[in-house]
Design a protein around this motif. Sequence first.
Motif, PDB file in Angstrom:
ATOM      1  N   PRO A   1     -24.154  -1.135 -11.639  1.00 22.82           N
ATOM      2  CA  PRO A   1     -24.738  -1.261 -12.975  1.00 22.82           C
ATOM      3  C   PRO A   1     -23.965  -2.201 -13.890  1.00 22.82           C
TER       4      PRO A   1
ATOM      5  N   ARG B   1     -25.461  -5.411 -15.601  1.00 21.09           N
ATOM      6  CA  ARG B   1     -25.389  -5.508 -17.063  1.00 21.09           C
ATOM      7  C   ARG B   1     -24.738  -6.823 -17.479  1.00 21.09           C
TER       8      ARG B   1
ATOM      9  N   ALA C   1     -26.622   4.751 -11.650  1.00 24.10           N
ATOM     10  CA  ALA C   1     -26.773   3.357 -11.236  1.00 24.10           C
ATOM     11  C   ALA C   1     -28.226   2.905 -11.311  1.00 24.10           C
ATOM     12  N   THR C   2     -29.132   3.805 -10.943  1.00 22.07           N
ATOM     13  CA  THR C   2     -30.551   3.449 -10.950  1.00 22.07           C
ATOM     14  C   THR C   2     -31.053   3.152 -12.355  1.00 22.07           C
TER      15      THR C   2
ATOM     16  N   MET D   1     -29.311   2.495 -15.118  1.00 21.37           N
ATOM     17  CA  MET D   1     -28.638   1.357 -15.720  1.00 21.37           C
ATOM     18  C   MET D   1     -29.022   0.045 -15.047  1.00 21.37           C
ATOM     19  N   GLY D   2     -29.168   0.094 -13.712  1.00 25.78           N
ATOM     20  CA  GLY D   2     -29.543  -1.113 -12.978  1.00 25.78           C
ATOM     21  C   GLY D   2     -30.930  -1.599 -13.337  1.00 25.78           C
TER      22      GLY D   2
ATOM     23  N   SER E   1     -30.966  -2.989 -16.808  1.00 23.80           N
ATOM     24  CA  SER E   1     -30.351  -4.317 -16.909  1.00 23.80           C
ATOM     25  C   SER E   1     -31.270  -5.398 -16.371  1.00 23.80           C
TER      26      SER E   1
ATOM     27  N   THR F   1     -32.153   6.971 -20.316  1.00 24.39           N
ATOM     28  CA  THR F   1     -30.926   7.663 -19.896  1.00 24.39           C
ATOM     29  C   THR F   1     -30.945   9.142 -20.251  1.00 24.39           C
TER      30      THR F   1
END
Length: 440
Positions: free
Chosen positions: A234, A238, A371-372, A374-375, A378, A412
């Motif tokens: 992530p 980002r 991670a999912t 945030m990824g 981004s 989130t």
Amino acid sequence: MASECATEPGRYKPFLPMLLSYVASGGSLVVGSAAQLLTFAILARWLGVHEFSIFVAVTAIANIAVHLCGLGAMECLVRRVARDRAIYPQMLGHNIILTAASGAALVLIGAAVLPFFLKLSAEPLTNVAVITLMLVTNVVLVRIIVLVEQIFLAHSDFASANVVVVGFAVARTVAAALACIAFGVATVASWAVWQFVCHVLAALACIWAIKGLGRPRYCIVREELPQGLYFSIPFILRAVRQNADLLVLSLVATAEIVSSYSVARRMLESSYLSVEALHRLIYPGSARISAAGLHHALERVRKVLIASTAISVAAAVVVFVLAPILPYLFGQDYISLVAFVRKLCWVIVPMAIWSVAVEALGASGYHAARATVMGLGSVAGAALAAWASWYAPPVGTFVSFYVIEIAMVVATWSVFLHFVRHDREQAGRPEASARMVHEG
């Protein structure tokens, strides 16, 4: 731990110890940020526009690569050691192996590829040597120094962690002042040597500082490999998100707009340090509390959310009020700087709100979900920022920034609450509850 007194669920101990810890942590980050800003100004003035632009390009690439170096192993060190300090030797060895292996690979790849795009010297071999030296400095050595800071945080030694942050920042400022002001360094190739020596000395001092905590036991903690990747990916995505708008603006806007916007972005990142200081204190304790399920940390997370939101609002107000001072520091050529900073400073509030949720997910070990969200955020954010910056610069850039960060708040917190419900349901089943406690 003193810094957690006011955040444990169901406990209402005095707030003073936590407040003092936060002031020390936040103060160290602010001092470090101010030192970095001074270093930035010295290099910008003495290297000149052309040389400084090359330095920024190499540094930007290194800032992305440094998230790959170590493959996210630092987070698992903080999380696991905060729960059980007996595992520190294994986690330290795990970090050393991954940092050395990934760092060497990144430096070799960068040294092979970057000379085709960046010219730091007219002599090809010198060009490769300087680029390699800068990659070792800004990727491997920086990672080592940051690792030491995280080791102190894992042991709840916040004072030593603060010393690492401030000491490293001040050392770089002193190096820049000596190199540029005292010795007249005016090229990136010359500065690369000074920067390397500074980082080597800082890294050696950091290694000496942790020798009393125990020797490493060299092994790979296999179950933490995917967790580390989930944690680091992530940040890499980002970094792409944070550069998409700048890249497009450089193609469609004037140099003054691009420069003023980049400085405004830097001010936003600096103001976010006030929120980051809180997370530095909270993370180890959150890892312990959520070991038996994320629902155990819910009350703690609520209190952190209130504190984080209040801190972010205060930081935004301070930046808004002080914005007119910036042209005196960066120069009168930055015509749009004050307006840009004032338009962008409020973004820190939604950033602070969603960061509380992702930090809680990380502390509880839900790195795949973290991670999912945030990824995907981004990737979608990079696309939206690029399109908006191309379609309506620079207004579209600012609008896209707020849309992205507000969308991250919704995403989130939806994921966080989902896992709270999941863990609460699992805890209601005796066999699942026993398994969760054992794994924690």
